[in-house]
Design an enzyme around this catalytic site. Structure first.
Site, PDB file in Angstrom:
ATOM      1  N   GLU A   1     -11.667 -11.798 -45.349  1.00 41.19           N
ATOM      2  CA  GLU A   1     -10.702 -12.749 -44.791  1.00 41.19           C
ATOM      3  C   GLU A   1     -10.453 -13.959 -45.693  1.00 41.19           C
ATOM      4  O   GLU A   1     -10.799 -15.098 -45.346  1.00 41.19           O
ATOM      5  CB  GLU A   1     -11.146 -13.227 -43.405  1.00 41.19           C
ATOM      6  CG  GLU A   1     -11.028 -12.158 -42.353  1.00 41.19           C
ATOM      7  CD  GLU A   1     -11.361 -12.668 -40.950  1.00 41.19           C
ATOM      8  OE1 GLU A   1     -11.925 -13.760 -40.815  1.00 41.19           O
ATOM      9  OE2 GLU A   1     -11.048 -11.953 -39.989  1.00 41.19           O
TER      10      GLU A   1
ATOM     11  N   GLU B   1     -10.959  -4.998 -38.017  1.00 42.51           N
ATOM     12  CA  GLU B   1     -11.812  -5.547 -36.955  1.00 42.51           C
ATOM     13  C   GLU B   1     -10.963  -5.641 -35.691  1.00 42.51           C
ATOM     14  O   GLU B   1      -9.934  -6.321 -35.687  1.00 42.51           O
ATOM     15  CB  GLU B   1     -12.323  -6.941 -37.334  1.00 42.51           C
ATOM     16  CG  GLU B   1     -13.146  -6.966 -38.615  1.00 42.51           C
ATOM     17  CD  GLU B   1     -13.645  -8.369 -38.982  1.00 42.51           C
ATOM     18  OE1 GLU B   1     -13.548  -9.284 -38.149  1.00 42.51           O
ATOM     19  OE2 GLU B   1     -14.126  -8.537 -40.116  1.00 42.51           O
TER      20      GLU B   1
HETATM   21  C1  GAL Z   1     -13.680 -12.357 -38.235  1.00 43.20           C
HETATM   22  C2  GAL Z   1     -14.680 -12.122 -39.341  1.00 43.20           C
HETATM   23  C3  GAL Z   1     -15.918 -11.413 -38.841  1.00 43.20           C
HETATM   24  C4  GAL Z   1     -16.407 -12.055 -37.577  1.00 43.20           C
HETATM   25  C5  GAL Z   1     -15.304 -12.029 -36.563  1.00 43.20           C
HETATM   26  C6  GAL Z   1     -15.697 -12.604 -35.225  1.00 43.20           C
HETATM   27  O1  GAL Z   1     -12.843 -13.421 -38.531  1.00 43.20           O
HETATM   28  O2  GAL Z   1     -14.126 -11.357 -40.388  1.00 43.20           O
HETATM   29  O3  GAL Z   1     -16.916 -11.479 -39.835  1.00 43.20           O
HETATM   30  O4  GAL Z   1     -16.803 -13.353 -37.847  1.00 43.20           O
HETATM   31  O5  GAL Z   1     -14.218 -12.775 -37.036  1.00 43.20           O
HETATM   32  O6  GAL Z   1     -14.617 -12.575 -34.321  1.00 43.20           O
END
Ligand code: GAL
Length: 634
Positions: A144, A315
């Site tokens: 990110e 994710e």
């Molecule tokens: C994203 C990040 C992950 C985790 C997640 C939690 O922004 O890439 O590592 O922190 O959020 O929601």
């Protein structure tokens, strides 16, 4: 193509004895992918130069033995503590000149050259070791970029690199002075070494200086990423991705994406609704456990463009997150709906974040597919359902849209640099336009700002693009369909000055934006046919056809053939009417949808997504709350 599911996993958080069982459960659930490694630098290299790969070898082997494919992340978002002892100046400084501390992540400045060497070293070591590993089937660079406001740094390293960038671009300080208009307020420079970053000035810095800095900072992200990609490619043929974020415009994702095989993004619908989306209290309340009905789709379409067709959700929110102002539990069914929506927009894979909720550290309140005690959490069963449904369904393909909507990162910087009205947000302008199109049931393709061929699109929109590129202007000049340009489009030169002749300077459209004004929230400009301009309006002198006017008598929408210019920011009512008229002229079918219901067509199927917490009747069907319905296209 086979669409697949996956999960983010941190073997280093769990006893090794648990890995094989975890892997077997993932495979049982129907998952294909496991992303690992992206924060584990401290374990890969506990002290400088002393690598420990044993644990990672065994973790990859355990996952591979269960038939899973690994996405291996480079760990450069989390340099270990010893790195900071070695390079105390590798930390980014914020706008006020304060260092960002150690103790979380992303604590580095993109411009720090020795840190880049360290990144090249760890990525080389990883690529050499795992580049031919049969289980490593994809890569992710860093994590990110830009998250936690980490693109702009005001460090000494950034200053040096910015001076070099300016020297490359302008060749002489005199040329830079001319381009920026430094004659104003005696801001001329005699040498590139005199140029500082545009922070800590007494009053606002020169917007051309700020914009140069934004372009520079974006280029730094691209070159930082490219260095990793080049190393990995030397050792591996697996595709390389990066996981972008939602509503992050701090760097040009098209430029970074050009070096990657896959654009991935991290979809946290409830976090985004609570945290970053401008919305009325009623809207937030209505969608509090489902997320905004257009926000995910917008990013799916954006990242499909950034990935030139290849994109994933790396994710996917599974349950409550920990980082938004409020963190509600998703409505039952949403973890399934979100995944199917991504697939309908063309995602190759959707990976849930994360496998098991960690009972320790920052994200202990962040749900996973499993609870901390390893029992299934809410999303576990929904992921299993998606896996079964995917297995039972032939691939639905990805349809090309008839509507193209231009998205330009530099315009986001432009209107942050010079909003002129406090609430002028480029992202919001484009997003509201997108929402208007989706309410009409339309598929949308997002287009990069240098798109040179519009022939596939019946309707093209480019609101708020500060500087229209030459390829896009040329494409508009020969475009056969309808197009809607403006407000504020083409109103700056590449160096951020007002062009003369005055905007909009569109091919074949005789019009001059003579005056502009920004509007406080309680000062709408009513339009003759209903609805208002909000935030922004322009007074236009024109001999072109006036399609609509404002009640106070100024042209609001003008056209020459299919090319339309819109002289303000339309509210939802005005936008809806304008879009319906354009679609009518273009001969496009629309399917206006009830609130919270959205449609997306693939090559073979029509999908309906109900973001409401109650069932909706539509087209003779009942779509349950948080429900997904699909049917072959007639
Ligand atoms: C994203 C990040 C992950 C985790 C997640 C939690 O922004 O890439 O590592 O922190 O959020 O929601």
């Amino acid at each position: 193509m086979k669409r697949t599911l996956g999960v983010c996993y941190y073997p280093e958080h769990w006893p090794e004895a648990q890995w094989a069982e975890d892997a077997a459960r993932m495979a049982d659930l129907g998952l294909t992918w496991v992303r690992i490694g992206e924060f584990a630098w401290g374990l890969m290299e506990p002290t400088e130069g002393a690598y420990d790969w044993g644990w990672l070898d065994r973790a990859i082997a355990a996952l591979g033995a269960a038939g899973l494919k690994v996405v291996l992340g480079t760990p450069t978002a989390t340099p270990p503590r010893w790195m900071l002892t070695k390079y105390p100046d590798m930390i980014a400084l914020d706008r006020d000149g304060k260092p960002r501390g150690f103790g979380s992540r992303r604590h580095y400045c993109f411009s720090h050259r020795p840190y880049r060497m360290e990144c090249a070293r760890i990525v080389t070591a990883m690529a050499e070791r795992y580049g031919k590993n049969p289980h490593v089937a994809a890569w992710q660079t860093d994590n990110e970029y830009a998250c936690h406001d980490t693109v702009l740094s005001y460090s000494a390293a950034a200053t040096d690199a910015f001076r070099e960038w300016c020297a490359q671009k302008y060749q002489s300080p005199q040329a830079l002075n001319r381009a920026w208009g430094n004659i104003f307020w005696s801001m001329d420079y005699a040498s590139f070494d005199e140029i500082a970053l545009p922070n800590l000035t007494v009053t606002e810095p020169n917007p051309s200086h700020v914009m140069a800095h934004r372009h520079f900072a974006s280029d730094e992200v691209a070159s930082f990423n490219r260095a990793q990609v080049e190393i990995i490619r030397r050792h591996s043929t697996a595709p390389i991705s990066h996981n972008y974020m939602g509503q992050i415009t701090d760097f040009d994702h098209f430029a970074t994406g050009a070096d990657l095989d896959i654009a991935a993004w991290d979809a946290y619908p409830l976090g985004f609704l609570s945290d970053r989306l401008p919305a009325t209290p009623e809207h937030r309340h209505r969608f509090v456990r489902q997320g905004d009905p257009d926000f995910q789709a917008f990013h799916h379409d954006l990242y499909r463009a950034v990935g030139r067709g290849r994109w994933w959700v790396m994710e996917q929110q599974p349950g409550p997150v920990n980082w938004a102002p409020w963190n509600p539990d998703p409505l039952e069914g949403m973890a399934r709906l979100w995944a199917w929506e991504a697939f309908a927009h063309g995602a190759e894979a959707v990976c849930y974040f994360r496998w098991r909720q960690a009972p320790f550290a920052q994200e202990q309140m962040h749900a996973g597919l499993l609870r901390p005690d390893s029992a299934p959490a809410q999303a576990f069963g929904e992921a299993a359902q998606v896996a079964r449904e995917l297995a039972a369904m032939p691939d639905v393909g990805t349809a090309r849209a008839a509507v193209g909507l231009v998205f330009d990162y530099a315009s986001a910087w432009a209107w942050e640099t010079q909003p002129q009205g406090r609430d002028f947000s480029y992202f919001r302008l484009v997003f509201e336009t997108y929402r208007g199109l989706r309410r009409l049931g339309l598929n949308v393709d997002i287009l990069p700002p240098d798109t040179a061929d519009l022939s596939a699109y019946t309707l093209v929109l480019a609101p708020g693009v500060a500087t229209l590129s030459q390829p896009l202007l040329a494409a508009l000049a020969v475009h056969k369909g309808q197009s809607l340009i403006g407000p504020r489009s083409n109103s700056k030169t590449a160096d951020f000055a007002i062009p003369v002749p005055l905007p909009p300077n569109l091919p074949g459209l005789a019009a001059t934006v003579a005056r502009v004004e920004s509007l406080p929230p309680d000062v709408p400009v009513p339009l003759e046919q209903g609805g208002n301009f909000l935030h922004w309006r322009e007074k236009i002198e024109t001999s072109a056809d006036v399609v609509e006017a404002s009640v106070d008598g100024w042209p609001a929408l003008i056209c020459a053939g299919g090319l339309h210019y819109l002289a303000g920011w339309p509210d939802a009512e005005a936008l809806n009417r304008i879009l319906l008229n354009l679609c009518g002229q273009a001969g496009m079918d629309t399917d206006p949808l009830p609130e919270g219901l959205r449609r997306r067509d693939t090559e073979t199927h029509k999908f309906l997504f109900n973001y409401n917490a109650v069932a909706v009747e539509w087209g003779g069907e009942t779509i349950p709350a948080a429900g997904v319905l699909w049917a072959p296209l007639a």
